[in-house]
Motif scaffolding. Structure first.
Motif, PDB file in Angstrom:
ATOM      1  N   UNK A  13       0.777  -1.101   0.041  1.00  0.00           N
ATOM      2  CA  UNK A  13      -0.019  -0.020   0.186  1.00  0.00           C
ATOM      3  C   UNK A  13       0.903   1.152   0.024  1.00  0.00           C
ATOM      4  N   UNK A  14       0.218   2.028  -0.556  1.00  0.00           N
ATOM      5  CA  UNK A  14       1.170   3.753  -0.480  1.00  0.00           C
ATOM      6  C   UNK A  14       1.200   4.009   1.067  1.00  0.00           C
ATOM      7  N   UNK A  15       2.301   4.439   1.255  1.00  0.00           N
ATOM      8  CA  UNK A  15       2.790   5.037   2.633  1.00  0.00           C
ATOM      9  C   UNK A  15       3.065   6.605   2.487  1.00  0.00           C
ATOM     10  N   UNK A  16       2.875   7.235   3.591  1.00  0.00           N
ATOM     11  CA  UNK A  16       3.248   8.637   3.690  1.00  0.00           C
ATOM     12  C   UNK A  16       4.698   8.756   3.234  1.00  0.00           C
ATOM     13  N   UNK A  17       4.938   9.813   2.423  1.00  0.00           N
ATOM     14  CA  UNK A  17       6.345  10.200   2.106  1.00  0.00           C
ATOM     15  C   UNK A  17       6.968  10.653   3.151  1.00  0.00           C
ATOM     16  N   UNK A  18       8.294  10.094   3.744  1.00  0.00           N
ATOM     17  CA  UNK A  18       8.810  10.559   4.972  1.00  0.00           C
ATOM     18  C   UNK A  18       9.282  11.896   4.759  1.00  0.00           C
ATOM     19  N   UNK A  19       9.234  12.562   5.945  1.00  0.00           N
ATOM     20  CA  UNK A  19       9.529  14.147   5.976  1.00  0.00           C
ATOM     21  C   UNK A  19      10.927  14.194   5.335  1.00  0.00           C
ATOM     22  N   UNK A  20      11.896  13.429   5.564  1.00  0.00           N
ATOM     23  CA  UNK A  20      13.300  13.531   5.074  1.00  0.00           C
ATOM     24  C   UNK A  20      13.189  13.772   3.615  1.00  0.00           C
ATOM     25  N   UNK A  21      12.469  12.852   3.095  1.00  0.00           N
ATOM     26  CA  UNK A  21      12.392  12.782   1.563  1.00  0.00           C
ATOM     27  C   UNK A  21      11.644  14.189   0.956  1.00  0.00           C
ATOM     28  N   UNK A  22      10.564  14.489   1.538  1.00  0.00           N
ATOM     29  CA  UNK A  22       9.676  15.563   1.601  1.00  0.00           C
ATOM     30  C   UNK A  22      10.572  16.782   1.494  1.00  0.00           C
ATOM     31  N   UNK A  23      11.407  16.778   2.357  1.00  0.00           N
ATOM     32  CA  UNK A  23      12.468  18.086   2.423  1.00  0.00           C
ATOM     33  C   UNK A  23      13.398  18.157   1.408  1.00  0.00           C
ATOM     34  N   UNK A  24      13.929  16.792   0.923  1.00  0.00           N
ATOM     35  CA  UNK A  24      14.806  17.046  -0.179  1.00  0.00           C
ATOM     36  C   UNK A  24      13.934  17.449  -1.413  1.00  0.00           C
ATOM     37  N   UNK A  25      12.949  16.891  -1.756  1.00  0.00           N
ATOM     38  CA  UNK A  25      12.231  17.156  -2.765  1.00  0.00           C
ATOM     39  C   UNK A  25      11.742  18.719  -2.955  1.00  0.00           C
ATOM     40  N   UNK A  26      11.134  19.000  -1.765  1.00  0.00           N
ATOM     41  CA  UNK A  26      10.849  20.299  -1.570  1.00  0.00           C
ATOM     42  C   UNK A  26      11.699  21.250  -1.386  1.00  0.00           C
ATOM     43  N   UNK A  27      12.902  21.068  -1.145  1.00  0.00           N
ATOM     44  CA  UNK A  27      14.125  21.849  -1.205  1.00  0.00           C
ATOM     45  C   UNK A  27      14.113  23.223  -0.323  1.00  0.00           C
TER      46      UNK A  27
END
Length: 140
Positions: free
Chosen positions: A126-140
């Motif tokens: 199942x889909x899982x919440x995007x981890x905050x560390x990955x969100x931070x990398x993508x959002x920059x």
């Protein structure tokens, strides 16, 4: 058809790659399926560099869809420059974008495409919440 990369994209990785003789098809240019391998290669190199490696007993990234616009033919021999961008972090997904240029023709895009990455809990499938560390990398 040329796609437009989103204005809020963030360049995260760049890598050179040689066109191999076996990448060509009977028409003498790189086979269309190989472009997806090129995009996969730069995406995996970046994900490995940031620690987003799938853990079969845990979580990780999976591609939900992929697309490519073929703008100019590429023939062997050639050295390519693959540039990866990311954008649009959501609850469980983010977007990746790739441009493919020849190193001997900087600024001339031969193909561009992308993929939606979804974060998955593998044991639950199942889909899982995007981890905050990955969100931070993508959002920059």
């Amino acid at each position: 058809m040329k796609i437009s990369l989103p204005e809020l994209k963030k360049q995260v990785h760049q890598m050179p790659m040689d066109v191999r003789w076996g990448d060509m098809d009977a028409m003498g240019h790189v086979n269309n399926a190989v472009y997806f391998r090129y995009m996969e290669s730069v995406r995996i190199a970046w994900m490995t560099a940031v620690g987003a490696v799938p853990q079969p007993q845990g979580e990780g990234p999976v591609i939900a869809n992929a697309f490519c616009s073929f703008l100019r033919q590429i023939e062997y021999p050639a050295r390519l420059l693959l540039t990866l961008y990311v954008s649009d972090p959501g609850r469980t997904t983010f977007e990746t974008w790739t441009t493919i240029e020849r190193e001997d023709q900087p600024g001339v895009v031969f193909a561009e495409g992308g993929a939606t990455v979804i974060w998955v809990d593998f044991p639950r499938q199942k889909a899982a919440t995007l981890p905050q560390w990955m969100r931070d990398i993508v959002a920059g």
